[in-house]
Design a protein around this motif. Sequence first.
Motif, PDB file in Angstrom:
ATOM      1  N   GLY A  30       0.565  -1.182  -0.131  1.00 55.71           N
ATOM      2  CA  GLY A  30       0.245  -0.068   0.338  1.00 55.71           C
ATOM      3  C   GLY A  30       0.714   1.380   0.108  1.00 55.71           C
ATOM      4  N   GLU A  78       3.973   3.609  -6.682  1.00 55.99           N
ATOM      5  CA  GLU A  78       2.714   3.723  -7.142  1.00 55.99           C
ATOM      6  C   GLU A  78       2.714   6.206  -7.611  1.00 55.99           C
ATOM      7  OE1 GLU A  78       1.339   1.180  -5.539  1.00 55.99           O
ATOM      8  OE2 GLU A  78       1.386  -0.587  -7.142  1.00 55.99           O
ATOM      9  N   HIS A  97      -3.665   3.690  -1.066  1.00 57.53           N
ATOM     10  CA  HIS A  97      -3.825   2.332  -1.936  1.00 57.53           C
ATOM     11  C   HIS A  97      -3.884   1.206  -1.038  1.00 57.53           C
ATOM     12  CE1 HIS A  97      -3.372  -1.091  -4.295  1.00 57.53           C
ATOM     13  NE2 HIS A  97      -1.640  -0.723  -4.015  1.00 57.53           N
ATOM     14  N   GLU A  99      -4.375  -4.117   0.370  1.00 59.74           N
ATOM     15  CA  GLU A  99      -4.266  -4.398  -0.531  1.00 59.74           C
ATOM     16  C   GLU A  99      -4.854  -5.270   0.205  1.00 59.74           C
ATOM     17  OE1 GLU A  99      -0.292  -5.402  -2.438  1.00 59.74           O
ATOM     18  OE2 GLU A  99       0.071  -4.138  -2.947  1.00 59.74           O
ATOM     19  N   HIS A 160      -4.911  -7.168  -7.677  1.00 54.63           N
ATOM     20  CA  HIS A 160      -3.605  -6.479  -6.869  1.00 54.63           C
ATOM     21  C   HIS A 160      -4.778  -5.227  -5.757  1.00 54.63           C
ATOM     22  CE1 HIS A 160      -0.215  -2.902  -7.120  1.00 54.63           C
ATOM     23  NE2 HIS A 160      -0.941  -2.791  -6.050  1.00 54.63           N
TER      24      HIS A 160
HETATM   25 ZN    ZN Z   1       0.233  -2.500  -3.914  1.00 54.44          ZN
END
Ligand code: ZN
Length: 209
Positions: A30, A78, A97, A99, A160
């Motif tokens: 994340g 990311e 983000h 997971e 993902h």
């Molecule tokens: Zn990720």
Amino acid sequence: MSLVNSHLKQEILDCCRRSVQYGLNFNTQGNISVRVPATGLIAITPASMDYDQMTADDIVVLDGDGRRVEGERKPSSETDVHLVVYRRRPDVNAIVHTEPVYSNVFGVLGQPVEAVLINMVTYSRGPVPVMPFMPSNSTEFGEAMVKVLGTCNAVIWGNHGLMTVGADLTSAFRCNVAVETAARVQHAALCLGKPHVLDYAELNLVSAP
Ligand SMILES: [Zn+2]
């Protein structure tokens, strides 16, 4: 003196740790970022660091074009995806983000998390779409993903994880928790029968002033 309010870095770190406590992330999974509306600066978590080792000083500050202006660490792998979201969604000032397992179950199946709970009106703004699998560390992925995200506040990345957005970090984080909770409920409901999914009329009823 930091280019961003020192409380902001601590808030990001607190959310990272909470994401592990809540089972949304494991290990170094994340990433989280926040944009400061007044300056356009973006504070983002560093790449590949365990959250229990991370301190507020490890949070990296970038300008709106992604150039590092503060911090020693390499920003999240990311970062390009976060930059695209901020460029395309001026209403968004925070991105979370994670997971988490149940959102990923539906991502692996390519099935949206449906509007099974009323709090999704507030947080995700309805069903959560799935972005088909693509490697996620590029601007191309970001551009394709924001098309799937549209005006929603949540999108599942196939095979993902989950990304949620909001006007501030609190709402983006709460949205992440709300979507994973809905995914758990949807999974359990599917095991036992046919879930009732809120339709647009019902969603509008809830969101009406
Ligand atoms: Zn990720």
